[in-house]
Design a protein around this motif. Structure first.
Motif, PDB file in Angstrom:
ATOM      1  N   LYS A 360       1.009  -1.106  -0.079  1.00 37.62           N
ATOM      2  CA  LYS A 360       0.194   0.018  -0.063  1.00 37.62           C
ATOM      3  C   LYS A 360       0.826   1.139  -0.035  1.00 37.62           C
ATOM      4  O   LYS A 360       0.484   2.185  -0.802  1.00 37.62           O
ATOM      5  CB  LYS A 360      -1.080  -0.113   1.083  1.00 37.62           C
ATOM      6  CG  LYS A 360      -2.144  -0.896   1.174  1.00 37.62           C
ATOM      7  CD  LYS A 360      -2.947  -0.952   2.413  1.00 37.62           C
ATOM      8  CE  LYS A 360      -4.155  -1.929   2.300  1.00 37.62           C
ATOM      9  NZ  LYS A 360      -5.065  -2.003   3.339  1.00 37.62           N
ATOM     10  N   THR A 361       1.929   1.083   0.789  1.00 33.04           N
ATOM     11  CA  THR A 361       2.794   2.478   0.898  1.00 33.04           C
ATOM     12  C   THR A 361       3.451   2.731  -0.446  1.00 33.04           C
ATOM     13  O   THR A 361       3.517   3.839  -0.926  1.00 33.04           O
ATOM     14  CB  THR A 361       4.131   2.134   1.854  1.00 33.04           C
ATOM     15  OG1 THR A 361       3.435   2.073   3.074  1.00 33.04           O
ATOM     16  CG2 THR A 361       5.039   3.131   1.662  1.00 33.04           C
ATOM     17  N   HIS A 362       3.859   1.648  -1.336  1.00 29.29           N
ATOM     18  CA  HIS A 362       4.339   1.913  -2.688  1.00 29.29           C
ATOM     19  C   HIS A 362       3.329   2.023  -3.658  1.00 29.29           C
ATOM     20  O   HIS A 362       3.612   3.103  -4.652  1.00 29.29           O
ATOM     21  CB  HIS A 362       5.205   0.353  -3.000  1.00 29.29           C
ATOM     22  CG  HIS A 362       6.287   0.319  -2.633  1.00 29.29           C
ATOM     23  ND1 HIS A 362       7.558   0.991  -3.077  1.00 29.29           N
ATOM     24  CD2 HIS A 362       7.023  -0.422  -1.720  1.00 29.29           C
ATOM     25  CE1 HIS A 362       8.484   0.713  -2.406  1.00 29.29           C
ATOM     26  NE2 HIS A 362       8.180  -0.309  -1.640  1.00 29.29           N
ATOM     27  N   ILE A 363       1.955   1.779  -3.564  1.00 32.07           N
ATOM     28  CA  ILE A 363       1.003   2.194  -4.253  1.00 32.07           C
ATOM     29  C   ILE A 363       0.954   3.928  -4.149  1.00 32.07           C
ATOM     30  O   ILE A 363       0.622   4.658  -5.097  1.00 32.07           O
ATOM     31  CB  ILE A 363      -0.212   1.560  -4.159  1.00 32.07           C
ATOM     32  CG1 ILE A 363      -0.085   0.280  -4.509  1.00 32.07           C
ATOM     33  CG2 ILE A 363      -1.488   2.125  -4.846  1.00 32.07           C
ATOM     34  CD1 ILE A 363      -1.151  -1.001  -4.088  1.00 32.07           C
ATOM     35  N   GLU A 374       9.161   4.255  -9.921  1.00 36.99           N
ATOM     36  CA  GLU A 374       8.277   3.969  -8.858  1.00 36.99           C
ATOM     37  C   GLU A 374       7.424   2.592  -8.998  1.00 36.99           C
ATOM     38  O   GLU A 374       7.381   1.877  -8.027  1.00 36.99           O
ATOM     39  CB  GLU A 374       7.357   5.074  -8.666  1.00 36.99           C
ATOM     40  CG  GLU A 374       7.909   6.272  -7.865  1.00 36.99           C
ATOM     41  CD  GLU A 374       8.578   5.953  -6.638  1.00 36.99           C
ATOM     42  OE1 GLU A 374       8.220   5.082  -6.062  1.00 36.99           O
ATOM     43  OE2 GLU A 374       9.722   6.712  -6.339  1.00 36.99           O
ATOM     44  N   VAL A 375       6.904   2.586 -10.268  1.00 37.62           N
ATOM     45  CA  VAL A 375       6.339   1.040 -10.589  1.00 37.62           C
ATOM     46  C   VAL A 375       7.200  -0.068 -10.351  1.00 37.62           C
ATOM     47  O   VAL A 375       6.765  -1.095  -9.762  1.00 37.62           O
ATOM     48  CB  VAL A 375       5.582   1.127 -11.923  1.00 37.62           C
ATOM     49  CG1 VAL A 375       4.501  -0.165 -12.018  1.00 37.62           C
ATOM     50  CG2 VAL A 375       4.461   2.493 -12.154  1.00 37.62           C
ATOM     51  N   SER A 376       8.385   0.190 -10.966  1.00 36.85           N
ATOM     52  CA  SER A 376       9.403  -0.906 -10.548  1.00 36.85           C
ATOM     53  C   SER A 376       9.701  -1.185  -9.368  1.00 36.85           C
ATOM     54  O   SER A 376       9.980  -2.334  -8.962  1.00 36.85           O
ATOM     55  CB  SER A 376      10.824  -0.606 -11.289  1.00 36.85           C
ATOM     56  OG  SER A 376      10.459  -0.524 -12.917  1.00 36.85           O
ATOM     57  N   LYS A 377       9.623  -0.351  -8.603  1.00 37.46           N
ATOM     58  CA  LYS A 377      10.104  -0.399  -7.054  1.00 37.46           C
ATOM     59  C   LYS A 377       8.901  -1.263  -6.399  1.00 37.46           C
ATOM     60  O   LYS A 377       9.047  -2.256  -5.701  1.00 37.46           O
ATOM     61  CB  LYS A 377      10.260   0.729  -6.361  1.00 37.46           C
ATOM     62  CG  LYS A 377      11.768   1.641  -6.750  1.00 37.46           C
ATOM     63  CD  LYS A 377      11.747   2.943  -5.990  1.00 37.46           C
ATOM     64  CE  LYS A 377      12.930   3.460  -5.993  1.00 37.46           C
ATOM     65  NZ  LYS A 377      12.831   4.818  -5.403  1.00 37.46           N
ATOM     66  N   LEU A 378       7.460  -0.851  -6.745  1.00 43.09           N
ATOM     67  CA  LEU A 378       6.513  -1.939  -6.378  1.00 43.09           C
ATOM     68  C   LEU A 378       6.508  -3.284  -6.812  1.00 43.09           C
ATOM     69  O   LEU A 378       6.315  -4.161  -5.793  1.00 43.09           O
ATOM     70  CB  LEU A 378       5.076  -1.057  -6.952  1.00 43.09           C
ATOM     71  CG  LEU A 378       3.828  -1.945  -6.650  1.00 43.09           C
ATOM     72  CD1 LEU A 378       3.627  -2.353  -5.139  1.00 43.09           C
ATOM     73  CD2 LEU A 378       2.680  -1.299  -7.368  1.00 43.09           C
ATOM     74  N   ASN A 379       6.972  -3.374  -8.039  1.00 44.40           N
ATOM     75  CA  ASN A 379       6.958  -4.891  -8.578  1.00 44.40           C
ATOM     76  C   ASN A 379       7.966  -5.661  -7.869  1.00 44.40           C
ATOM     77  O   ASN A 379       8.152  -6.831  -7.606  1.00 44.40           O
ATOM     78  CB  ASN A 379       7.501  -4.814 -10.342  1.00 44.40           C
ATOM     79  CG  ASN A 379       6.101  -4.453 -10.884  1.00 44.40           C
ATOM     80  OD1 ASN A 379       5.144  -4.713 -10.368  1.00 44.40           O
ATOM     81  ND2 ASN A 379       6.236  -4.251 -12.337  1.00 44.40           N
TER      82      ASN A 379
END
Length: 599
Positions: A360-363, A374-379
Motif C-alpha cells: 500500500k505504501t508503494h502504491i 516507482e512502478v518498478s519499485k512496487l514490482n
C-alpha cells in the motif's frame, strides 16, 4: 587477506590459541578491505554523533586511512554512540546504537579477523548473522525436523531483551575459550562494549543493536547453548563410533542413524535438535514429557550460565499436531495427509499485515510520483515478498488474501493514471505465464505484477559445505563466476594510485573485476602496461570518483576519447579498425567528456 582468513579458520578447527591477532587487525590490506566491505552497506551513509559518512572516508588517500586506524587502536577510546529508536510492528520500540563511521570501520577490521575463527567453532544449525546463511535456511531445517524426523513437539523459547542483557564478563570469557586470547584485542572489544551511549551513559551489559561487531558477539554468546543442546543427543559422543559416511544427494554426508538407534536402545537420553536464528530458536523433541523436561532445563541453564531470563508469556511447549508454532514470519502445524503427517505452513498474521502495508505504501508513492521507476519499485517489493514466503505450503491462499486486501487501494489510487493496454516485460511473460490471458494494470507503461501470482516452492536446506574460508566451500559459492587475472587484481590492491582518493582506488579494483578484465570499448584483454581508468565526466567538469563515473579502457582508446585535434584523432583511428558498436561507445564517452563526436 583470503589466505590469512583461511589459515585462521583451519587453525581454529585444530583448537589453536590465537595470541597475535592485533597485527592482523591493523594490517594494511585488512583495513582497506574493511572500507570496501562497509561501502557496500546502505548504512554506511548513516551518521553517528559526528558528520562523517563513508563519503568522508572515501575522500581520504588509502594510506591516510591506514594510519588513522592504526593510531586510534594504539590507545583505543571509542566515540560516543548515537541512540536511535525504531518503532516495532507490535507497537514497541527497538533501540539502535549507531557508532560513528570511523568506529564502524574499526569494528569491521576486528570482525573480519575474528569471523573465520568463530565460524570454525559455530554449530551447523545456527543461521542468523552468518556468511551465506539466512532466514529461509533456518525455516527449512525446522520443516525437515518435523517432516522427515517426525519430531512434533517444539520448545519455543523467547529470551527477554537478549541484546540488552548480554553479560560482558561472560562474553569475554567465551571469546577466550574459543581461542581468541590476544589481550590487546580483548581489551579493545571490552571498551567497545562499554562505549558511552548519548543520553544513557556507559552500559554495564548488552551489545548495542546497530554495531557491526554486535551480531558476531551475540552468536558467540549463544554458541554455548547450541552445543549444550546438541551434545545432549545430536553430537553426543559414544565410546563406539557408530557414524558412517555415505553419499546422499551426490554429497558425502555423515550418517548418524545407527548411533541414534543405539542411543534409543541403550540410554535414557532425550532426543532433541536445535534450530537457531540469532536469539530466536526452537528445540524439536519426540514426545510431550521430554519437551517439558527440556523446557525447564533450558530455562534454568540460560539463567545460571548466561544470566538471561526468558519471557514466560511467549515461551512454551507446542504440540505441532494440535497448535501452530511461529518462526521467522511463518506459522507451521503438522496435519494428517493420507497416510502420513506433514507440515502445513502459512504466513503469520504479523507478516501478512506488514506485506499489505508495504504494498500500500508503494502504491501511494506511485500516486504522488507516477514514473516507471516507482512502478518498478512496487514490482520489486511484490516479487521480494513472493520469493520469501513461497516456502509456505499455503502461500497461494495467503497472497490471495493480501491481493484482495490491497485491491481497493490499488484501484482508488491509480484509476486516473492506469491503463489496461500495454506490453508486459520479458520477465512478466516468463515469470507470470498463467496471468498473460488475464486483465493487467499498466502504469507508466509498466505492468504491475499480479500480487497473488505465487506458487509454493519446497524449502531447501543449507549446504553445510558452503564456506567462505575453504577453497572447496568458496567454489560452491562462486559456481558460475569466471575469474579475472588474479595477478592484476593483486597489483591493483597493492599499488594504489598516489594522490587519488580511497574511493577511486577501491572502485578501480571493482571496475576491473566487473568488466571481467576487458576494455569497455574494444573488448580486448586489459594488460597492466595497457590499461587506464577513465573518468566519464572529467573532474574539471564536476565529475567524481564514484563507481558509475569510471570505466577501464586501453591507453590508445583513452587518448582517442580525449583527442581534440584532427591529426591525433586520425592517428588513433588508423591504429585499429573500430566496429560501429565500438565507435558508438567512444562517441558516447567523448560527448560526456565534452568533446565532439567522431564522424
Amino acid at each position: 587477506m583470503q589466505e590469512t582468513f583461511d589459515k585462521l579458520y583451519k587453525d581454529s578447527q585444530n583448537n589453536k590459541k590465537f595470541k597475535n591477532l592485533y597485527e592482523l587487525i591493523v594490517d594494511r590490506e585488512n583495513i582497506l578491505l574493511a572500507y570496501r566491505n562497509i561501502k557496500k552497506n546502505k548504512g554506511s551513509f548513516t551518521k553517528g554523533i559526528n558528520e562523517s559518512t563513508i563519503v568522508t572516508i572515501g575522500e581520504l588517500e588509502p594510506e591516510k586511512l591506514v594510519r588513522y586506524v592504526r593510531r586510534r587502536l594504539e590507545n583505543f577510546i571509542p566515540h560516543k554512540i548515537r541512540r536511535k529508536e525504531i518503532p516495532k510492528a507490535n507497537g514497541g520500540i527497538r533501540p539502535l546504537g549507531i557508532p560513528t563511521i570511523e568506529d564502524r570501520i574499526i569494528q569491521q577490521c576486528i570482525k573480519q579477523v575474528l569471523e573465520p575463527i568463530c565460524e570454525a567453532k559455530f554449530h551447523n544449525h545456527s543461521y542468523g548473522f552468518r556468511p551465506n546463511r539466512g532466514t529461509l535456511h533456518a525455516y527449512s531445517r525446522a520443516v525437515t525436523l518435523a517432516n522427515i524426523n517426525k519430531l512434533h513437539y517444539v520448545v519455543d523459547i523467547d529470551i527477554k531483551g537478549f541484546f540488552d542483557n548480554v553479560n560482558h564478563g561472560k562474553l569475554l570469557k567465551q571469546m577466550w575459550s574459543m581461542g581468541i586470547q590476544d589481550k590487546k584485542v580483548i581489551s579493545i572489544i571490552s571498551k567497545l562494549l562499554k562505549a558511552e551511549i548519548v543520553g544513557l551513559g556507559k552500559p554495564e551489559k548488552g551489545t548495542p543493536q546497530g554495531g557491526i561487531l554486535s551480531p558476531l558477539l551475540s552468536n558467540i554468546v549463544l554458541n554455548e547453548l547450541d552445543w549444550w543442546i546438541s551434545n545432549q543427543w545430536e553430537t553426543f559422543e559414544t565410546k563406539k563410533n557408530y557414524e558412517t559416511e555415505r553419499i546422499i544427494s551426490g554429497k558425502r554426508r555423515l550418517d548418524r542413524s545407527s548411533k541414534y538407534r543405539a542411543l534409543k536402545r541403550a540410554s535414557k537420553l532425550k532426543e532433541m535438535f536445535i534450530v537457531r536464528y540469532a536469539d530466536d530458536f526452537k528445540i524439536f523433541c519426540r514426545d510431550h514429557k521430554s519437551a517439558f523436561k527440556i523446557f525447564e532445563g533450558v530455562k534454568k541453564w540460560l539463567k545460571e550460565r548466561l544470566h538471561l531470563e526468558i519471557s514466560n508469556e511467549k515461551s512454551k511447549v507446542i504440540n505441532l499436531r494440535k497448535n501452530f508454532s511461529e518462526f521467522l514470519g511463518f506459522k507451521m502445524k503438522v496435519m494428517r495427509n493420507k497416510e502420513k503427517h506433514t507440515v502445513k505452513s502459512f504466513m503469520t498474521e504479523k507478516a501478512k499485515k506488514n506485506a499489505k502495508q508495504k504494498i500500500k505504501t508503494h502504491i501511494k508513492r506511485i500516486k504522488k510520483n507516477t514514473t516507471a521507476v516507482e512502478v518498478s519499485k512496487l514490482n520489486a517489493t511484490i516479487l521480494g515478498l513472493q520469493n520469501f514466503y513461497q516456502q509456505a505450503t499455503m502461500v497461494s491462499k495467503d497472497f490471495s488474501e493480501i491481493a484482495f486486501s490491497v485491491k481497493r487501494t490499488l484501484y482508488n489510487s491509480l484509476k486516473h493514471v492506469s491503463s489496461e493496454n500495454g506490453e508486459p516485460s520479458k520477465y512478466y511473460k516468463t515469470h507470470y505465464k498463467d496471468y498473460l490471458g488475464k486483465k493487467k494494470i499498466f502504469v507508466a507503461k509498466v505492468a504491475i505484477f499480479p500480487i497473488d501470482g505465487v506458487k509454493h516452492k519446497n524449502p531447501k536446506n543449507f549446504t553445510q559445505e558452503i564456506n567462505n574460508y575453504t577453497v572447496e566451500g568458496r567454489s560452491l559459492v562462486h559456481k558460475t563466476q569466471k575469474s579475472v587475472s588474479e595477478g592484476i587484481v593483486r597489483y591493483l590492491v597493492r599499488n594504489p594510485v598516489i594522490n587519488q582518493s580511497i574511493e577511486y582506488n577501491d572502485n578501480r579494483i571493482s571496475k576491473y573485476i566487473a568488466q571481467k578484465g576487458i576494455c569497455f570499448v574494444t573488448g580486448e584483454p586489459l594488460l597492466l602496461n595497457n590499461m587506464e581508468l577513465h573518468h566519464k565526466k572529467p573532474k574539471a567538469l564536476g565529475g567524481t570518483d564514484e563507481y558509475n563515473n569510471l570505466v577501464f579502457v586501453t591507453k590508445s582508446i583513452h587518448k582517442l576519447i580525449h583527442a581534440t585535434t584532427k591529426e591525433t584523432i586520425t592517428k588513433y583511428l588508423q591504429l585499429f579498425k573500430l566496429t560501429q558498436e565500438s565507435k558508438d561507445k567512444v562517441n558516447k564517452l567523448r560527448v560526456i567528456a565534452g568533446n565532439e563526436i567522431l564522424v
